[in-house]
Structure formats: structure tokens, C-alpha cells
Design an enzyme around this catalytic site. Structure first.
Site, PDB file in Angstrom:
ATOM      1  N   CYS A 142      33.536  48.777  49.029  1.00 27.25           N
ATOM      2  CA  CYS A 142      33.407  49.430  47.725  1.00 27.25           C
ATOM      3  C   CYS A 142      32.209  50.366  47.689  1.00 27.25           C
ATOM      4  O   CYS A 142      32.202  51.346  46.936  1.00 27.25           O
ATOM      5  CB  CYS A 142      33.299  48.383  46.614  1.00 27.25           C
ATOM      6  SG  CYS A 142      32.037  47.129  46.889  1.00 27.25           S
ATOM      7  N   HIS A 182      29.326  43.899  44.168  1.00 28.42           N
ATOM      8  CA  HIS A 182      30.416  44.871  44.069  1.00 28.42           C
ATOM      9  C   HIS A 182      29.886  46.174  43.484  1.00 28.42           C
ATOM     10  O   HIS A 182      29.001  46.177  42.629  1.00 28.42           O
ATOM     11  CB  HIS A 182      31.525  44.306  43.183  1.00 28.42           C
ATOM     12  CG  HIS A 182      32.744  45.167  43.105  1.00 28.42           C
ATOM     13  ND1 HIS A 182      33.465  45.543  44.224  1.00 28.42           N
ATOM     14  CD2 HIS A 182      33.379  45.747  42.045  1.00 28.42           C
ATOM     15  CE1 HIS A 182      34.485  46.294  43.857  1.00 28.42           C
ATOM     16  NE2 HIS A 182      34.449  46.434  42.538  1.00 28.42           N
TER      17      HIS A 182
END
Length: 834
Positions: free
Chosen positions: A333, A794
Site C-alpha cells: 500500500c 496501512h
């Protein structure tokens, strides 16, 4: 013999059987994100084993003359999960029971959900040959083509080889404390059920310390669930290292955690350790999910929109050009967020996407290994809109009409990730990385691959002026350096809600002492203006060597912008180290503005009447028993400067006159002396026998020289390349091809000798190009991080498109309702032109 047989016979020499070590690209097109699942399938060249989508296979045939391709198409099976009466004949898909990939009980790699069809296609007429057709052909044709087809089908594709296909997250090591664990004879006996935390009465996530039998709750999770950290606090107070999770004990084992080793561990003496506190392992039954089961549940939910930011609102999916999602390849990510932002910048769009036909036409024979091709492929994939379509539900009938879902088909940047991460100790792995470090890594790759022609990284490049004033003589020294990111400090002492933070700290201390649950977290509110002030305020240097007084003294250093870039990147320095050197993330909210005016931070240069510090090198460090020799230059710093395009002798001077103090100081010297008439004149070191005007000779391996000269370069050019790279042949070859513009004046004659003048007689090449303009900016994107460290958690990014904020969360692309601009990590501004 049929026409097809004759064609196959004529091209038989171009049909190869894959051997061990061959790179087989059968999952992804070299020029697009077409795959066997795409419309038209994938064509794999039966000679080079490169894959091409239907849009590019004709181009490859025309360019190479290759005629035989293995055409692979995959069709998604219609699945009715967990329906044993579906009549499909296939067993229901098993849910994962093991934290693993590619092994029994683990997460499946999904090969079984596709039906695959393969056949040979002969160009240019696209004549098809199936395995059955080969049966009627001559033996020599049938044998070679069948072996090639079977070999290609059996070979591991490059994308599979680059991913972790078999990983077991449940492999645990024996704790170093297990064999000799100290257990207190305190008479504590633990009942077989009904456990609760001895401090807060919590009845879930309960752990028993194996040294003293204390029953306490576990850690609090990032979302506020879990326990209240009482088992952890007990370890910190006592040092007792091992704890077992009650409710996970069965005759087969239990969850054991080692606080000191900071991991789940094995305890070979667990039955004995449990028996000490009256627990019979053979009679226990599992009543709570193990840590592995909890992790599996999280991994199954990881794609759910509600676990990330803006979870409290219903977000509208968006589709179309510039709104393409990117698949997460396993902690990728950080890469997805950075590349989404970069390809909203016109410089990157123009360099790689506007001229994509030219880029692809000039691609080498293996485009999968070409940086420019793969960046252009990624940029086109993100901007074209071809892949911005709703993803099909694996359980749906493909022919059924359904409402669009949040997930997209998107693109999987496997080739790109493999190429930009190749050889890097971190970016070549599947571990989470720092988005800021990857941005700089990618900019560095762009710099290396854009030595000539347009360089999109110039959009970020700016000059920083550092002014150092000796407090004793009041004389000043000005230096400049190149930078790409502004790192903004976070002055926690400037929080506007200090009283609220102190009250929260007081309540937290009371809760810990009383055993009550801790209060909700209070986030520090930091003004953006305070962060800017911390960046620009003078810094005191207490150990500065002043050339004016020839001694160490105190100085002040101020930092200003010598130029303002077209696009400004600001990093909030949220990640720091505690007093115990444990990395931690500052939980802060900063009122980052939509518009920014940095005009007051522009550098002014030398002021009228201001005297400069004389250019005198610090005295060398010597001891009486050491013979005075010429100082040894740091070759790695010299090499780094040379790779930036500066003359070798200027780089040597920079390292010498800054006393081997590192790349930043040396770069400052280079930027401050580029206009000197003797900038690139040879450096004569003290103690050197070299006569004035000559360059001290260094030992260069003759075999390396011969290798580079054989490639058409002169001996002088080869020598320069080897000296710039510490005589490493591979690096020297890369260096010389990266500095062709700088070497053009050293004309190569037929005999391999340089006919150009000496390096000192040439005009020094210009330094790094920087753009400049007003220091007024508007925010157009930011990257946010969730988690306690850059190495976990994340990343998502928000980008402003047509006055609408859009959130990009891997494959999900939605209109943003409440962009959390105060919680970002990297902010991207573009210049406002009045």
C-alpha cells in the site's frame, strides 16, 4: 503435410522448451496489465517467454518476426461457496484455519477458481493449433511443440516466483525461558473456567503469567478493542517473561507469549508449567479464539472499507480515467499510495504517458527489465481508465447483472514492484515500508534514468540555503544543497490543548494505579504555524570549527529556501524514538492548510557589509606517533557526487575541504563553489608527489580497463568510471552509460584514445537544474498512515480531482466525504500561479 504443419516445421528452431532459470512471463503483458483472465487472453512468445496482450502481440510479431505464441485464456468458475448441493462436482471452498499461504489449511492462492485453455497461435494469420491437432503432425513437430507447451504450463511464472507462495505464520520458536522458567511457590491455583482480570474484571482476552499465576487482561488493539494492557504492565513491573492465554489451552497446546522476546513462542514444558498452578492440560477445552485465529479473521476482513479512515460514512465508488485502483500485493500500500499521487503530476504524465507509443517503440528486447517502459505502463494503467471497472464477485454468475461493488478490477503492479525493488534490501521484500523512503528511492531511480531529456523529478527539486554565523567573529558561511522533501518537525510543547493533555495524563496515571480501564486517548493539537516556525528558527552549533578564529566555537545555523519547486512535498516527522530508543509514532492533529505561502522563508544570500568566513580546511587529526600523510578521501562520498554529474576533481575537493564529514557537507561545498574558475582543476593533496596540474594516479585493474575499452570507450573514460566507482566493474559500466553527456567532449578515436583536452581545460558541467517561482502553494494530495510504525499498518492517499477529494485505498476508489487532512503523513502542494 498440412499448411499449419509446414509453418510449424519452418519455425521449429524458434520454439524453445523452458529450462531451469528461464524467466517465464505468463501472467502479465510486458506493456499492459492484460492477463490470461483479460478479454483476448495472453500470448506468450515461445522463444523469449515474454507475455503480450492482444493489443501488443502483433507489434512484437512485426518487430521480431516471431510467429509461434502460446495463447492462454482463463475463465472464472462459477462458485457457490459453502453450498454442498450446488451440483458443480467441486467441494466447497474451505475457510482458512492456519495463518499460512499456499499450504494445507492456509490462505489459498486461488489457482483453482479458473478454468484454463491453451493453444498455439501462428502469426500473422492467427492460425490455431491445439494439443489434439499436434497428434496428426510429424513426430519432430509434435515432440518439440508439445514439450514447449507442457514446459510453459508447468513453469512458475515470474510473478509467482517474486511473491511468497508458501509462508507459514504459525512456525514458532522455543522460548529461551521455557527450559529454566522460574515459578513461584505461592499456592496460587487457577480454576478451569470463569477467569477475569484481577485488576479490571475484564473476562475476555485473559492471560496467566507462568511465573506467579497472575491472571490479567491482554493488550489493547489499535481500534480500542482487546484488553487494558494489565498483563503487559505486570511484566514491566516484575520482569516475568511468559504468559499463556487462558481459553486457548487444549491437550495439543496453547498460545504462549514471551514479552521479552516480543513474539508468540513454544514452551516445551507447558504441561509442567500449567500443572504448577493446578491446570490439567489434558482436560482443558478451547473457549477463546487463539491469536492465530484472530489474525486470520483480520486478514479475511482486510479488504473491508469500514476498517480504514472515513469508516463512519457511506462512500460512493468512482470509476473512469485517473480513478483506477491498485491491488495490494502484500504490504504494497505504500507503493500504491505514492504512485497514485505521482501520476497526478503533469511532469510524470508528460514524460511517461503522453509519449507512451514512443516509449514502447524504443523498448529493448526484454521490456520487463526496462525502467522507462514499466513506469509508462503503470502510468497508462492508472490514467487511461481501462482497468477502472467494478470487480466481479467470485461467487456471482459472470452473466448476471449486479450493482457495482466498491472493489475495482484495478491493476496489479507486479513487474513494476519487482523492477524498482530489485537489489534493494527492503523494497525487494513483501514487508511494509516507509512511504517517504520509497518516494525518495523512486525519485533517485528517475534521476538515474533521466540523465538526458526531460526529468520529471525536477518538479520536486529545490535548493536549500544554510547560513552559518560564527558567534565569535560574526563572519558568515553560505552553502546550498539539493533537496526534494521538506521535513517538518512536530513541536509537542506548542500543543494548543496542553491543559487537556495534562488532564488526560493525570486520568491515565490514576487508572493505572487503581486498575481501572484507561481513559480515551486525547490527541495533541499542533498548529501548522508552530511546525513551520520550528523549521525556520536558528539552530545553535556548539562545536563549530571557525576558520576565522582557527578554533572551535559556537555558531548559529539558519535554513531557508534558495528556490521554490513547482511541487512541494512536506513530511510530518511523526515517527521518533522514545527515551528507551523504541520507535514510536506521535499521535497528533495538525491544522495543515489548503493554501500555503512560504515567501517569507526565501533565502536572501550574503548581506551588504557581511564578511564571509575564509575557506580554510580544518587541521587534520594527528597524534605524535603518527606519520603525517596525505588525508584519505572517502571514496563512497566521492562516488556519490560523481554519480550526480559533477567533475571528479571537484568531488574530490569537496570531500577534502569538508574533512570527510559526509555527503551533505560535500554537496554544500560543491553548490557553493560551482562558479570557481578552478572548480574542476585537479586536487593536489598534502604529502602527494604529484606535480601541480596532474592528477594523483590510483591503482585501476588492467582487466577492468580492457573490458570497458572493448565496449568502445577510451582508456581515459574507462579510468574515470572505475575511479568514480571504487574499481567495481559492474558499477563502472553503469556509471559510464549514465554519464554519456558528461563524457561527450572526450571524443573517442578509432584507436581508443581520448582526443579531447584535459578535464581541467573543459567548462564544468552545470549543477542540478532547479525550477523557481513564487512560494505560494495549494494542497492537492496527502498520504495517511495508520498504525504504530512505518514498518507496519496501512497507507491510503487522498487526491483532489476536479475540486472533489477522492480516497484511494488500494483497489477501492471513492469520493471522500471527510478527508482527514489533519492526520496526514506526506502532503503534496502545487504552485499557485497568479
Amino acid at each position: 503435410m498440412t499448411e499449419v504443419s509446414e509453418i510449424l516445421m519452418s519455425v521449429l528452431s524458434t520454439i524453445r522448451v523452458p529450462r531451469p532459470g528461464d524467466r517465464v512471463h505468463k501472467d502479465e503483458c510486458a506493456f499492459s496489465f492484460a492477463s490470461p483472465e483479460s478479454e483476448g487472453g495472453l500470448y506468450v512468445c515461445m522463444n523469449s517467454f515474454l507475455g503480450y496482450g492482444s493489443k501488443y502481440v502483433d507489434r512484437h510479431h512485426a518487430k521480431t518476426g516471431q510467429r509461434a505464441y502460446l495463447h492462454i485464456t482463463r475463465t472464472r468458475k462459477t462458485q457457490k461457496e459453502d453450498d454442498p448441493n450446488s451440483g458443480s462436482g467441486d467441494p466447497p471452498k474451505k475457510k482458512p484455519t492456519r495463518l499460512a499461504i499456499g499450504i494445507e489449511g492456509g490462505f489459498d492462492v486461488d489457482q483453482e477458481q479458473y478454468e484454463e485453455e491453451v493453444k498455439v497461435v501462428l502469426f500473422p494469420d492467427r492460425q490455431e493449433v491445439t494439443s489434439e491437432d499436434l497428434g496428426s503432425m510429424p513426430d519432430v513437430v509434435r515432440e518439440r511443440v508439445s514439450l514447449s507447451m507442457a514446459g510453459l504450463q508447468a513453469a512458475d511464472s515470474v510473478s509467482h516466483a517474486l511473491q511468497v507462495q508458501q509462508w507459514d505464520g504459525e512456525v514458532r520458536q522455543e522460548s529461551k525461558y521455557a527450559a529454566e522458567l522460574k515459578q513461584l511457590d505461592n499456592g496460587v491455583k487457577i480454576p478451569p473456567s470463569g477467569w477475569k482480570c484481577e485488576v479490571c474484571d475484564l473476562q475476555e482476552n485473559i492471560w496467566m503469567n507462568l511465573t506467579d499465576g497472575k491472571v490479567l487482561c491482554g493488550r489493547r488493539y489499535f481500534d480500542g478493542s482487546g484488553g487494558n494492557n494489565h498483563a503487559l504492565l505486570h511484566y514491566q513491573q516484575t520482569g516475568y517473561p511468559l504468559a499463556v492465554k487462558l481459553g486457548t489451552i487444549t491437550p495439543d497446546g496453547a498460545d504462549v507469549y514471551s514479552y521479552d522476546e516480543d513474539d508468540m513462542v513454544l514452551d516445551s514444558k507447558l504441561p509442567e508449567h500449567l500443572s504448577h498452578f493446578g491446570i490439567d492440560m489434558m482436560t482443558m477445552e478451547k473457549t477463546e479464539r487463539t491469536m492465530t485465529e484472530l489474525e486470520i479473521a483480520v486478514n479475511q476482513r482486510v479488504g473491508e472499507w469500514e476498517v480504514i479512515q472515513e469508516s463512519g460514512t457511506t462512500l460512493r465508488p468512482m470509476w473512469g480515467p485517473g480513478l483506477t485502483g491498485m491491488k495490494n500485493l502484500g504490504n504494497s500500500c505504500y507503493l500504491n499510495s505514492v504512485m497514485q499521487v505521482l501520476f497526478t503530476i503533469p511532469d510524470f504524465q508528460t514524460k511517461y504517458v503522453s509519449n507512451i507509443d514512443k516509449v514502447f517503440a524504443e523498448a529493448p528486447s526484454d521490456p520487463t527489465q526496462d525502467f522507462k517502459t514499466q513506469v509508462a505502463k503503470l502510468g497508462y494503467g492508472l490514467l487511461s481508465g481501462e482497468y477502472s471497472k467494478p470487480a466481479p464477485d467470485p461467487g456471482d454468475d459472470p452473466s448476471a447483472s449486479t450493482e457495482p461493488r466498491g472493489d475495482q478490477v484495478g491493476i496489479a503492479p507486479r513487474m513494476f514492484k519487482a523492477l524498482v525493488g530489485r537489489g534493494h534490501p527492503e523494497f525487494s521484500t513483501n514487508r511494509q515500508q516507509d512511504a517517504q523512503e520509497f518516494l525518495l528511492h523512486f525519485i533517485n531511480m528517475v534521476e538515474r534514468n533521466c540523465r538526458s531529456g526531460m526529468n520529471p523529478s525536477e518538479a520536486f527539486r529545490f535548493l536549500v540555503e544554510e547560513k552559518i554565523v560564527c558567534q565569535q567573529s560574526q563572519k558568515a558561511k553560505y552553502t546550498q544543497r539539493v533537496d526534494y522533501i521538506v521535513q517538518l518537525p512536530v513541536p509537542m510543547d506548542q500543543a494548543t490543548n496542553m491543559e487537556e493533555l495534562q488532564e488526560a495524563e493525570r486520568r491515565r496515571d490514576e487508572a493505572e494505579s487503581s486498575g481501572a480501564p484507561p481513559p480515551a486517548v486525547t490527541r495533541a493539537q499542533i498548529p501548522f504555524a508552530a511546525c513551520l516556525a520550528a523549521l525556520s528558527e536558528p539552530e545553535t552549533l556548539t562545536d563549530f570549527w571557525s576558520s576565522a578564529v582557527q578554533a572551535k566555537t559556537t555558531a548559529t545555523k539558519t535554513t531557508r529556501f534558495a528556490s521554490f519547486p513547482d511541487h512541494l512535498v512536506i513530511q510530518i516527522k511523526k515517527f521518533t524514538f522514545g527515551l528507551d530508543w523504541v520507535p514510536k509514532k506521535l499521535d497528533v492533529s495538525i491544522d495543515v492548510p489548503d493554501t500555503l505561502d512560504l515567501s517569507t522563508l526565501r533565502a536572501m544570500g550574503q548581506q551588504p557589509g557581511e564578511e564571509l568566513l575564509p575557506e580554510v580546511a580544518p587541521p587534520p587529526l594527528m597524534t605524535p606517533d603518527v606519520e603525517v600523510k596525505a588525508p584519505v578521501l572517502d571514496d563512497s562520498t566521492v562516488s556519490q557526487l560523481c554519480e550526480m554529474g559533477f567533475p571528479l576533481e571537484a568531488c574530490r575537493k569537496a570531500v577534502y575541504y569538508t574533512g570527510n564529514t559526509g555527503i551533505d557537507a560535500a554537496m554544500n561545498w560543491v553548490m557553493g563553489h560551482m562558479d570557481d574558475p578552478d572548480f574542476s582543476a585537479p586536487l593536489v593533496l598534502p604529502g602527494s608527489s604529484s606535480a601541480p596540474g596532474t592528477t594523483p594516479t590510483e591503482s585501476v585493474p588492467e582487466e577492468h580497463l580492457a573490458t570497458i575499452v572493448s565496449m568502445g570507450f577510451s582508456r581515459d573514460q574507462a579510468t574515470r568510471a572505475l575511479r568514480a566507482t571504487n574499481n567495481v566493474l559492474e558499477r563502472a559500466v553503469d556509471w559510464i552509460f549514465s554519464h554519456l553527456d558528461d563524457l561527450e567532449s572526450m571524443d573517442v578515436s578509432e584507436g581508443g584514445r581520448s582526443e579531447g583536452g584535459s578535464e581541467a581545460s573543459r567548462e564544468p558541467p552545470p549543477g542540478p537544474r532547479v525550477r523557481d517561482g513564487p512560494g505560494k502553494y495549494e494542497l492537492f494530495a496527502f498520504i495517511s498512515h495508520m498504525g504504530s510504525s512505518t514498518m507496519c499498518g496501512h497507507y491510503v492517499c487522498h487526491i483532489k480531482k476536479d475540486q472533489q477529494w477522492v480516497i484511494f485505498n488500494d483497489q477501492k476508489v471513492c469520493a471522500s466525504e471527510k478527508p482527514p487532512k489533519d492526520l496526514g503523513y506526506l502532503y503534496f502542494y502545487r504552485r499557485v500561479v497568479e
